[in-house]
Write an enzyme that holds these catalytic residues in place. Structure first.
Site, PDB file in Angstrom:
ATOM      1  N   ASP A   1      -8.872 -13.283  -3.664  1.00 58.98           N
ATOM      2  CA  ASP A   1      -8.561 -11.891  -3.381  1.00 58.98           C
ATOM      3  C   ASP A   1      -8.371 -11.216  -4.741  1.00 58.98           C
ATOM      4  O   ASP A   1      -8.189 -11.893  -5.760  1.00 58.98           O
ATOM      5  CB  ASP A   1      -7.274 -11.852  -2.537  1.00 58.98           C
ATOM      6  CG  ASP A   1      -6.785 -10.442  -2.336  1.00 58.98           C
ATOM      7  OD1 ASP A   1      -7.611  -9.572  -2.025  1.00 58.98           O
ATOM      8  OD2 ASP A   1      -5.562 -10.213  -2.488  1.00 58.98           O
TER       9      ASP A   1
ATOM     10  N   ASP B   1      -6.270  -7.966  -5.602  1.00 60.99           N
ATOM     11  CA  ASP B   1      -4.971  -7.395  -5.967  1.00 60.99           C
ATOM     12  C   ASP B   1      -3.841  -8.379  -5.713  1.00 60.99           C
ATOM     13  O   ASP B   1      -3.693  -8.921  -4.627  1.00 60.99           O
ATOM     14  CB  ASP B   1      -4.754  -6.087  -5.204  1.00 60.99           C
ATOM     15  CG  ASP B   1      -5.807  -5.056  -5.601  1.00 60.99           C
ATOM     16  OD1 ASP B   1      -6.178  -5.032  -6.795  1.00 60.99           O
ATOM     17  OD2 ASP B   1      -6.277  -4.314  -4.730  1.00 60.99           O
TER      18      ASP B   1
HETATM   19 MG   LIG Z   1      -4.063  -8.842  -2.316  1.00 65.83          MG
END
Ligand SMILES: [Mg+2]
Length: 327
Positions: free
Chosen positions: A145, A147
């Site tokens: 992922d 962020d």
């Molecule tokens: Mg995230």
């Protein structure tokens, strides 16, 4: 010699469509289409279009489609390069075809063509069932992922100067590459779909992240993002709902492109939806990375596990806790 039976079966298996074009088609065009509309009505997707459908963009072909042209349709073929994808098949009694077609399907006349489709009927199901993907050296992938995994989360960040890497994840990327893994980024970016970040701003933040990784001698092999968000009217927010985690679309795109061994692959995310998507995509090892929302995410994952008894994951506080090889 080409096995047309196999090519047709492969096309169907990969989601392709057989496409025929009306303009300047042979006089007995309906007879050519007949075996497809009859015996195969339920099995082989096919469509009949006008050249103008492609040129105007009303109909879009895909990379797995077979586009058929008959001898006499030279003018139809001309100028289509920018408008059709897929494989072009030239149907003719002789052995010559225009240079811009991919395959020549030599067939005497419509009765030979009809005979081919009749012979395909009894073997079609087994051709589909025994389908083998091309021999590939499949490798696992470390899916990340963005962020709060690769970069520190700055909500709807549009400022490249605020991009800050998470150093231990840079180490993790190095390790994955050393272990023979691909590395891919799969990130929901609803800020684009909500109209909070422009595409240009997203690009600059993205490129800043890659530049910082490059400074560390690290890279990501494939990056995919989803701008979809429910109930938004910005065009980027409306399209491709299937890409947004927890749906599996982004994982599927990476899998198709890089020929990923999903079972031996790893997902690292800080949201429950990251892991739910990864599990549904067939990824063998799921890690929930520490974050402020850890407890809430764990709660969501417990509910998910109640309906998916085979789902398992490990919550980790350091990227060094990730082991390459299945959990
Ligand atoms: Mg995230």
């Amino acid at each position: 010699m080409k096995s047309w039976a196999q090519l047709v079966a492969d096309t169907v298996r990969m989601g392709g469509v057989l496409v025929f074009i009306k303009d300047q088609a042979p006089q007995d065009f309906q007879q050519w289409l007949e075996p497809l509309s009859q015996s195969f009505a339920m099995k082989i997707p096919f469509t009949v279009r006008n050249k103008s459908d492609f040129v105007s963009g009303r109909y879009q072909t895909g990379i797995h489609d077979l586009i058929f042209f008959f001898e006499g349709q030279e003018a139809v073929l001309a100028g289509l390069d920018a408008h059709v994808q897929g494989q072009r098949v030239w149907i003719a009694p002789g052995n010559t075809s225009p240079a811009t077609v991919d395959y020549l399907w030599t067939t005497e006349d419509v009765s030979a063509w009809v005979a081919f489709w009749s012979s395909l009927v009894p073997q079609f199901d087994s051709l589909i069932e025994n389908w083998n993907s091309p021999e590939m050296d499949h490798a696992p992938c470390l899916f990340l992922d963005r962020d709060d995994v690769v970069v520190k989360n700055v909500p709807y960040n549009k400022d490249p100067h605020q991009v800050e890497l998470i150093p231990e994840v840079v180490e993790l990327i190095h390790k994955a590459h050393a272990e023979g893994y691909w590395v891919a980024l799969v990130t929901n970016q609803s800020g684009i779909g909500r109209g909070r970040i422009s595409w240009q701003e997203y690009k600059q933040v993205h490129q800043r992240m890659l530049k910082l990784l490059a400074n560390e001698g690290a890279w990501i092999d494939e990056c995919v993002w989803s701008s979809y968000i429910e109930n938004e009217s910005v065009p980027e927010g409306r399209l491709l709902a299937g890409l947004r985690k927890p749906r599996v679309g982004m994982f599927q795109m990476v899998k198709d492109k890089l020929k990923i061994d999903m079972k031996n692959s790893i997902m690292v995310g800080d949201s429950a939806t990251d892991l739910m998507a990864a599990y549904s995509a067939g990824i063998g090892s799921c890690y929930l990375f520490r974050s402020e929302k850890l407890d809430k995410e764990r709660e969501t994952l417990e509910k998910f596990r109640a309906e998916n008894s085979k789902f398992s994951y490990q919550a980790i506080s350091a990227a060094a806790d990730i082991s390459f090889g299945r959990l």
